[in-house]
Structures are given as C-alpha cells and as structure tokens.
Design a protein around this motif. Structure first.
Motif, PDB file in Angstrom:
ATOM      1  N   PHE A 224       0.841  -1.189   0.000  1.00 44.94           N
ATOM      2  CA  PHE A 224       0.000   0.000   0.000  1.00 44.94           C
ATOM      3  C   PHE A 224       0.883   1.247   0.000  1.00 44.94           C
ATOM      4  O   PHE A 224       1.795   1.370   0.817  1.00 44.94           O
ATOM      5  N   LYS A 225       0.593   2.177  -0.886  1.00 45.68           N
ATOM      6  CA  LYS A 225       1.418   3.377  -1.008  1.00 45.68           C
ATOM      7  C   LYS A 225       0.588   4.625  -0.706  1.00 45.68           C
ATOM      8  O   LYS A 225      -0.624   4.648  -0.864  1.00 45.68           O
ATOM      9  N   ASN A 226       1.311   5.660  -0.260  1.00 45.51           N
ATOM     10  CA  ASN A 226       0.715   6.989  -0.060  1.00 45.51           C
ATOM     11  C   ASN A 226      -0.512   6.965   0.853  1.00 45.51           C
ATOM     12  O   ASN A 226      -1.550   7.542   0.540  1.00 45.51           O
ATOM     13  N   ILE A 227      -0.392   6.261   1.966  1.00 46.61           N
ATOM     14  CA  ILE A 227      -1.470   6.250   2.951  1.00 46.61           C
ATOM     15  C   ILE A 227      -1.135   7.257   4.043  1.00 46.61           C
ATOM     16  O   ILE A 227      -0.102   7.153   4.704  1.00 46.61           O
ATOM     17  N   SER A 228      -1.991   8.235   4.234  1.00 47.92           N
ATOM     18  CA  SER A 228      -1.746   9.289   5.213  1.00 47.92           C
ATOM     19  C   SER A 228      -1.907   8.762   6.634  1.00 47.92           C
ATOM     20  O   SER A 228      -2.649   7.808   6.888  1.00 47.92           O
ATOM     21  N   TYR A 351     -16.721   0.669   7.014  1.00 46.79           N
ATOM     22  CA  TYR A 351     -16.711   1.594   8.158  1.00 46.79           C
ATOM     23  C   TYR A 351     -16.249   2.985   7.714  1.00 46.79           C
ATOM     24  O   TYR A 351     -16.866   4.007   8.055  1.00 46.79           O
ATOM     25  N   GLY A 352     -15.166   3.014   6.922  1.00 44.98           N
ATOM     26  CA  GLY A 352     -14.655   4.287   6.433  1.00 44.98           C
ATOM     27  C   GLY A 352     -15.646   5.000   5.537  1.00 44.98           C
ATOM     28  O   GLY A 352     -15.840   6.225   5.641  1.00 44.98           O
ATOM     29  N   MET A 353     -16.302   4.248   4.654  1.00 40.31           N
ATOM     30  CA  MET A 353     -17.281   4.865   3.742  1.00 40.31           C
ATOM     31  C   MET A 353     -18.501   5.381   4.495  1.00 40.31           C
ATOM     32  O   MET A 353     -19.069   6.423   4.145  1.00 40.31           O
ATOM     33  N   ASP A 362     -13.044  12.728   6.024  1.00 37.54           N
ATOM     34  CA  ASP A 362     -12.214  12.869   4.823  1.00 37.54           C
ATOM     35  C   ASP A 362     -11.978  11.492   4.202  1.00 37.54           C
ATOM     36  O   ASP A 362     -11.490  10.576   4.868  1.00 37.54           O
ATOM     37  N   SER A 363     -12.302  11.329   2.938  1.00 39.54           N
ATOM     38  CA  SER A 363     -12.195  10.026   2.268  1.00 39.54           C
ATOM     39  C   SER A 363     -10.754   9.550   2.130  1.00 39.54           C
ATOM     40  O   SER A 363     -10.519   8.361   1.869  1.00 39.54           O
ATOM     41  N   MET A 364      -9.781  10.426   2.316  1.00 39.55           N
ATOM     42  CA  MET A 364      -8.380  10.032   2.183  1.00 39.55           C
ATOM     43  C   MET A 364      -7.957   9.056   3.286  1.00 39.55           C
ATOM     44  O   MET A 364      -6.933   8.380   3.174  1.00 39.55           O
ATOM     45  N   TYR A 365      -8.763   8.951   4.354  1.00 42.09           N
ATOM     46  CA  TYR A 365      -8.412   8.075   5.469  1.00 42.09           C
ATOM     47  C   TYR A 365      -9.105   6.710   5.402  1.00 42.09           C
ATOM     48  O   TYR A 365      -8.949   5.896   6.329  1.00 42.09           O
ATOM     49  N   ASN A 367      -8.454   4.170   3.527  1.00 42.04           N
ATOM     50  CA  ASN A 367      -7.444   3.107   3.455  1.00 42.04           C
ATOM     51  C   ASN A 367      -6.821   2.815   4.819  1.00 42.04           C
ATOM     52  O   ASN A 367      -6.389   1.692   5.084  1.00 42.04           O
ATOM     53  N   ASN A 368      -6.757   3.822   5.684  1.00 43.71           N
ATOM     54  CA  ASN A 368      -6.274   3.584   7.051  1.00 43.71           C
ATOM     55  C   ASN A 368      -7.159   2.584   7.775  1.00 43.71           C
ATOM     56  O   ASN A 368      -6.664   1.679   8.476  1.00 43.71           O
ATOM     57  N   PHE A 369      -8.473   2.734   7.616  1.00 43.42           N
ATOM     58  CA  PHE A 369      -9.402   1.834   8.300  1.00 43.42           C
ATOM     59  C   PHE A 369      -9.331   0.415   7.726  1.00 43.42           C
ATOM     60  O   PHE A 369      -9.592  -0.556   8.442  1.00 43.42           O
ATOM     61  N   ILE A 370      -8.974   0.298   6.446  1.00 40.95           N
ATOM     62  CA  ILE A 370      -8.786  -1.036   5.858  1.00 40.95           C
ATOM     63  C   ILE A 370      -7.648  -1.758   6.567  1.00 40.95           C
ATOM     64  O   ILE A 370      -7.777  -2.929   6.962  1.00 40.95           O
ATOM     65  N   ILE A 371      -6.542  -1.067   6.759  1.00 41.69           N
ATOM     66  CA  ILE A 371      -5.382  -1.661   7.437  1.00 41.69           C
ATOM     67  C   ILE A 371      -5.689  -1.943   8.901  1.00 41.69           C
ATOM     68  O   ILE A 371      -5.391  -3.027   9.420  1.00 41.69           O
TER      69      ILE A 371
END
Length: 530
Positions: A224-228, A351-353, A362-365, A367-371
């Motif tokens: 996974f790349k570019n995850i804030s 959960y993130g959606m 903010d939708s940019m996060y 991927n954080n919840f996926i991890i």
C-alpha cells in the motif's frame, strides 16, 4: 538400545544444558528447508489461481464448459475428502493440530502431513475455496521440524522446539513477515516467551524469509502506497472500530464452530463427500461474484486500487463471510488467516465509507481503516494482539501506523474477552480432539522428557515456596530458571512470576503434566477459563 539410552534421565538432562546454540543452527536449517517448501506451495497456488481465472473466463464465453468443470470439482472434492478421512491431521488450518502435537495429545506423521497438506491445499484453495495458505504453511513447517528431529534422532524436548521453529518458518515464508511469525510462535503456538523458543524460532523465521524473498522479492505482501497518517483527534473512531471488530470476531468464532457441527450432523453426507459441497457453491460464486473466491489477497489489494460502492462492499463481505464458514467447516485443507484479513479489510472499508457519508469524514483516510480493521479482526478471532499488530505492520511495509494498529488490536481483544470468546485455534483443537476421541500420544514410559513452563503473575504458584505446593505425581522439578540464573530447587525456594520451571517426567505422562502445570502456572488461557 542406543535410542533408549539417549532418552534416559542422564542424557535428557545433559542435552537440556548443552543445546542452546545447537537450536540456533538447527533452526536455520529448518528455516531454509521450510522456506523452499512454502515457496513451492505459494507458486503452486499462484499458478492454480491463474488457471482458475482462465476457467471462469472460458465459462463466461461458452456456458457449456460449466458441466466438465463441475465434474472436475466433484472429483477433486472426493479425492481430497478421502485424503482427509484417512489422515485427519491434514484437515483444516493445521495450526490446532500443531498445538495438539506440542501438548503431546495427538501424533503427527511428518511425511504424510507434508504430502497430504501440500496436495490437498493446492487442490482445494486452487479450486476457489475461501481458505488461506498460512495455516497449511505453518503445519508444513512444523512437519519439517518434526521430520528433522526424527531423521537425526533428537530427544523429545528438542523436537518440541524444532516443531515450533518450523511453524514460525512456515508463517514467515507464507507472508514475508518474520517478526510476526516469531511472535505467533511465542504468543499462540508455544504460549510462553521462552528465550529458547525465541532463539530457535527467530533463526528459522529469518532464514525462511531470506529464501522467500529470493523468489518473491523484498517488497511487502500488501504494498500500500501513499497512505496518510490518521491524526490523533480521530482516534475515537479507531476505538469504535475496535469495538465493532471485537463483536464481529466473536460472531466469526461461534459460527465457524457451528458450521463444523452442521457438517457432522448431516449423516446422509459421507465424510469424504463434504468438501464437494463448498466446491459446488464456488461454481455459482465464480460466475456471479468471483471476488470472494480464494483466500482474499487480490480482494484486499483491489479495495485500495478500485472504488467499490457501499452496496457492493456489503454484499461481498456478507458472501465472503458465509463462504469462509462453508469452506472451512467442510474440513478442507486450508487456513483462515487470509480470509480473516480479507473480511476485516472489507469491514474497515465499509466503516470508512459510512463515516465519509454520514460524518463528513475525509475520504483520504478510508485506506487507514482497511489496514486497521485487518489487525483488529485478526486479534478478535485469534486473540493474539501483538502478533496481529506486527503482522499487519510487516505485510503493509509501514511502521507509521503502529500506534493506531496497537490501539484497535487491544480494544478488539478486550471486547472479545468481555464477551467470553475463546481463542479460535484452542476451540478448534478441543473440537478436533473430541472428534478423534481424545487419541492421546502416550509415548514410552521408559523414556524421559523435559518440559518448560513459564510462571505467570497471579497464578497459583506466584510467591509460593516449593514445599507449599501440591505438585502432581510422576514428575520432578529439576531447575528454576530466573533470567540467566538457574536455581537448584529446594523446599524453601520461592517461585516468582517470570520464572521458568524445568520439569522432568516420563514420556507417557507428558500430556497430563502439561495440563496440570498449565493450570498451576497460568500459562494456558483456555484452561484458566474453564
């Protein structure tokens, strides 16, 4: 005569004091062999996965091809079913069986397990069942460790460490996660943090990872790349996610055990025919929802690279969950790690959606919840929070999420503990022993075995003098290890938390002594809860 002498009291104790460095070199050897075996296993599964995609592409073009494919799956299911019926040790994940071998409650014939697990796993996982490669990889490694011990005629205590080393090497090679593999060996398989386990398991895990990296490269499994990094002000949402995952983990554990019971209760369905059921279901899913087939590696990656709608995600997670139940409950050779991670990733994405749609998050996060959800869900089911945190850290190749991963893991663990859910592998071991009629490996009463038990804080032995303890029969306390010191036990020796009790017993009494001392030292969570 030589074999008997090697296991007498003098030689058993002599080996105990002399094999620390030898375990390291043996761990390296086992790791190299296991690494090669698991690499071959991964390659075979990858090729089978490519073939599976081609099959369903061909079916989508020519629907008549579905008939020969169904026929092929019935044959595969029957063949693997017969293999599992003849040798139940190759069924399911394999991790409960490894734990049973270490507790000396069941026997394992190493070469049969290697052949059966390898072939059975490639056939069933490669045909699309929702099972993972990690459980079989752990058992394959454990079988390599046992085989090494048998071939070179090692004593029983040494064999136990070699099996644990092999299990660690198997997980390391399966996921390119050596630190998580070592922690899994300590936290779940061996259930204590013995320095000897650490040395041998780490040596095996690193050498296995070296071999796997030579074939698959040094990149993490999920690149996974570019995850804030999630800001601290949003950590409340992590805690809430941990609570949800803890509840869902308990649900997973209960349903997977009930699914196994459902298969057993179907008396009209012979044991060798059970695996055909999920294989036939996979045909329908392969046409309508191919994302749920297999362990779930590609599914997890697609969550980051593609944009699924909320409705589609809910459908996928529901079907993936049920298909995992049906697949594993049939007894097919395959693990639950990858399906667990896939289900967790899906829950995290949903959960993130939901937060994005209803809380203006903010939708940019997302991927954080996926991890985070992968670690939390793994912890809720397996009840190994440290392993879950390190595993996802290594698999994603990023240490920047360590704090958030730790928080979601510990919250999920606490929730599952409050709901009185037993760790899944210990529950599966209990069920396996029950189904096999508690076939305990009695061993030879003339041979001696050394056992090691870690004393936990608050256990029955904490702070007591040796003479105050009502010890079980048929064993001798030969040493108390405290850090680097080894104390000769006397009646007034006080046992402290963190001590390691070195016990000598007859080989045929090992299982009973294991159970008794596990309760007294507080080292076996499942026994403490009974």
């Amino acid at each position: 005569m030589e074999e008997t002498n090697k296991h007498n009291t003098h030689n058993t104790l002599f080996h105990w004091h002399s094999f620390k460095l030898k375990l390291v070199f043996e761990g390296i050897g086992i790791g190299l062999i296991t690494g090669l075996l698991v690499v071959l296993y991964r390659f075979a599964l990858e090729k089978a996965g490519v073939l599976l995609i081609d099959v369903y592409k061909a079916i989508s073009i020519n629907s008549m091809l579905i008939l020969p494919w169904i026929g092929a799956l019935i044959i595969i299911g029957y063949i693997v079913g017969v293999m599992v019926k003849r040798d139940p040790m190759i069924s399911g994940s394999g991790i409960p069986q490894v734990e049973g071998v270490l507790l000396r409650k069941i026997d394992m014939t190493w070469w049969k397990v290697i052949l059966g697990k390898f072939i059975g796993g490639v056939l069933t996982i490669g045909s699309g069942l929702s099972l993972g490669r990690e459980g079989p990889s752990v058992q394959l490694g454990a079988a390599v460790g046992q085989g090494f011990s048998k071939v070179f005629k090692r004593i029983k205590i040494e064999e136990k460490y070699l099996i644990t080393s092999g299990a660690s090497a198997g997980l390391s090679a399966a996921f390119s996660a050596p630190l998580a593999a070592v922690m899994f060996a300590l936290e779940e398989v061996h259930k204590n943090f013995s320095p000897l386990v650490l040395l041998s398991a780490l040596s095996a895990a690193l050498s296995a990872d070296f071999v796997a990296s030579g074939f698959f490269g040094l990149k993490p499994v999920f690149n996974f790349k570019n995850i804030s990094i999630l800001p601290l002000k949003f950590y409340f949402y992590i805690i809430l996610l941990g609570v949800i995952l803890g509840i869902l983990g308990v649900l997973f554990n209960k349903l997977i055990l009930k699914t196994q019971d459902m298969y057993v209760k179907q008396t009209w369905l012979p044991k060798q025919m059970r695996i055909i059921v999920p294989l036939l279901i996979s045909v329908l899913l392969g046409i309508l929802l191919p994302q749920v087939l297999g362990g779930g590696h590609e599914l997890i990656v697609s969550l980051v690279t593609e944009n699924f709608s909320l409705t589609i995600l809910v459908i996928i997670v529901f079907v993936k969950f049920l298909f995992t139940m049906v697949s594993y409950g049939s007894g097919a050779p395959g693990g639950i790690f990858l399906p667990l991670l896939a289900i967790g990733a899906l829950v995290g994405n949903i959960y993130g959606m939901v937060l994005v749609h209803f809380v203006s998050f903010d939708s940019m996060y997302i991927n954080n919840f996926i991890i985070l959800a992968m670690a939390g869900y793994f912890t809720a089911v397996v009840r190994a929070p440290i392993t879950g945190t390190i595993l996802i850290t290594e698999m994603t190749g990023s240490f920047s999420h360590l704090l958030s991963l730790s928080i979601v893991s510990i919250v999920a663990y606490i929730v599952a503990d409050i709901l009185a859910s037993k760790p899944i592998y210990e529950s599966l071991l209990e069920k396996f022993l029950h189904s096999q009629g508690e076939k305990i490996s009695f061993g030879n009463k003339k041979n001696k075995s050394i056992l090691e038990f870690a004393v936990c804080m608050g256990s029955d032995l904490d702070g007591k003098q040796i003479k105050e303890v009502n010890w079980p029969n048929y064993f001798l306390l030969v040493a108390v290890k405290r850090g680097e010191d080894e104390i000769i036990p006397k009646g007034d020796t006080v046992i402290l938390p963190g001590d390691y009790l070195i016990v000598l017993t007859n080989e045929d009494k090992v299982a009973k002594i294991n159970d008794a001392l596990a309760i007294m030292t507080g080292s076996c969570e499942i026994l403490n809860k009974q």
